[in-house]
Write an enzyme that holds these catalytic residues in place. Sequence first.
Site, mmCIF file in Angstrom:
data_model
loop_
_atom_site.group_PDB
_atom_site.id
_atom_site.type_symbol
_atom_site.label_atom_id
_atom_site.label_comp_id
_atom_site.label_asym_id
_atom_site.label_seq_id
_atom_site.Cartn_x
_atom_site.Cartn_y
_atom_site.Cartn_z
ATOM 1 N N LYS A 82 -29.534 7.403 16.597
ATOM 2 C CA LYS A 82 -28.245 8.040 16.916
ATOM 3 C C LYS A 82 -28.525 9.446 17.466
ATOM 4 C CE LYS A 82 -23.924 9.031 14.382
ATOM 5 N NZ LYS A 82 -23.245 8.799 13.073
ATOM 6 N N SER A 86 -18.906 6.562 13.096
ATOM 7 C CA SER A 86 -19.339 7.321 14.248
ATOM 8 C C SER A 86 -20.644 6.819 14.869
ATOM 9 C CB SER A 86 -19.523 8.789 13.869
ATOM 10 O OG SER A 86 -20.581 8.943 12.916
ATOM 11 N N SER A 88 -19.747 5.877 8.430
ATOM 12 C CA SER A 88 -20.151 5.855 9.842
ATOM 13 C C SER A 88 -21.322 4.934 10.179
ATOM 14 C CB SER A 88 -20.489 7.274 10.315
ATOM 15 O OG SER A 88 -19.302 8.012 10.472
#
Lengths: 472, 72
Positions: free
Chosen positions: A90, A165, A189
């Site tokens: 990420k 997220s 997330s």
Amino acid sequence: MSAIEDAPRIADTLLDCSVLEMGRLMREGTISAEDLAQACLDRIERHDGALNSFITVTKERALDQAAVATRELANGIDRGPFHGIPFALKDNVDTAGILSSSHSKIFEQRLPQESATVATKLEAAGGVLIGKTSTFEFAIGGPSWDLPWPPARNPWNPDYLPGGSSSGSGAAVGARFVPAAIGTDTGGSIRWPAAMCGISGLKPTYGRVSRRGVHPNTFSLDHCGPMTRSVEDCAVMLGACAGHDPRDPGSIDEPVPDYLAALTGSVKDLRIGLVRHWYEDEATEEVVDAVDAAVAVLRGLGASVETVTLDPLRDYVDAKTAISTAELFSVHEQDMRERPQDFGKLLRSRVMVGALVRAEDYVQAMRWRAELTTRTMALFGRFDLLVTAGWMAPADPAEPDGFDFFKKRQLATMPFSLTGMPALNIPCGFSSKGLPLSLQIGGRPFDEATVLRVGDAYQRATDWHLAKPALS
Amino acid sequence: MSKTVPPEPATREEIAVLAKNAGLNLTPELFEELVEAYSHVEPTLMRLRRGRDRADEPAHVFDPRKFMPVQV
């Protein structure tokens, strides 16, 4: 069809393999780590234009790392089951010399000097970094259409969102661009995109995986963990990245067990508490039915399941929201005062409201957190695990004005965020529109092994995790 | 345990004062964003449990050993 025309299909078949199967093929010399990395790169090239899951693809570096892995394996240097395995990070995870933007204009050009511990550990385990994935801005503000990069799309249907997220990590694993990716999780997330993309996502215990070099969202709630197609792959990736890091003040020095050895396939001796009241009136009917059916599978496998009552879901969500809102502002306060226009609107709203949370509110929320955690942990005197819904609904449509975070359904992920317990989301069905649904399994602190064991046993008995989205 | 402090939703004027005290110098447009966001967060703050026993500790542990120099 010629062999050349058929090459993408053969490469895609390679990416259908589990991490352990990929490792076996590399060790027996059937494929090389470069073959694997190239298959990922080709598939990303062909399909990611529709999904936006990557912000940066590190092609040259990946092929170099893969060549090293191939040489090492040929010379008998075996770093374990993650050796030669392609993975993604990420984009809020720092990588030395590689853009680490947190998907924000604020960090649009940011090249860190040093990699995060989790990145370093995965590379030391022989992993091959394929690239950096899109996220909600700073892992909280999204999905946003007013950022330098577009939001990721759902591999099951690009007209829908992949959750967040860790949206790009979820989409990339779901689309089989990479077999494994790292996500971060403050209120859900990792688990939300895992649920929306039909993959397995584990939020480990607070302190289990280092967050040094990961951009903070909420210090006291931030976690980092694996996102993979199967629970078995999750066990491999967790084994490669877990462990104490003295440079992360939140890291806890606990031994890291052999997670693969824990996957016995049996749940016969386990006592499971089903927290049904968190989702029965909040989730869609399809989610309720799918979770109930998944629980029936666990019962059929021999687990003892009993319905339990905990505090209302909203209590956990309120305490978490107050804590997060205050801590988030402390992270971004300087930019919020000096350049608020450089945030996307969604993140800006969620950051600036933190300026209005009083110190007393924050402390009272932390006292409530202690109370809720104590009551939740008390259940582990009678149960080994808790299960509930992974998410309350299938994916939301990808419409710029169609998503309002503040009006979302209650988040079944947040109790496990607030209490710091490990929690795993795994696919347990599909909606009538063909979008994935998810089951959540929570366990005792630092007992990821039992959580993974149950998830793996469920996946040996079902095939939801094997379903493959048809990419255009 | 009481649950509603403060008892009344903040007015726009009160939100403006809170924002100013926090050092936010907002354009009218951004102030509207703040008012909208606070309308969602304020009920959460009102629902926080209060009136606890004085000795109830928050979920916070400070371990000074965590901040010793690290040998890399």
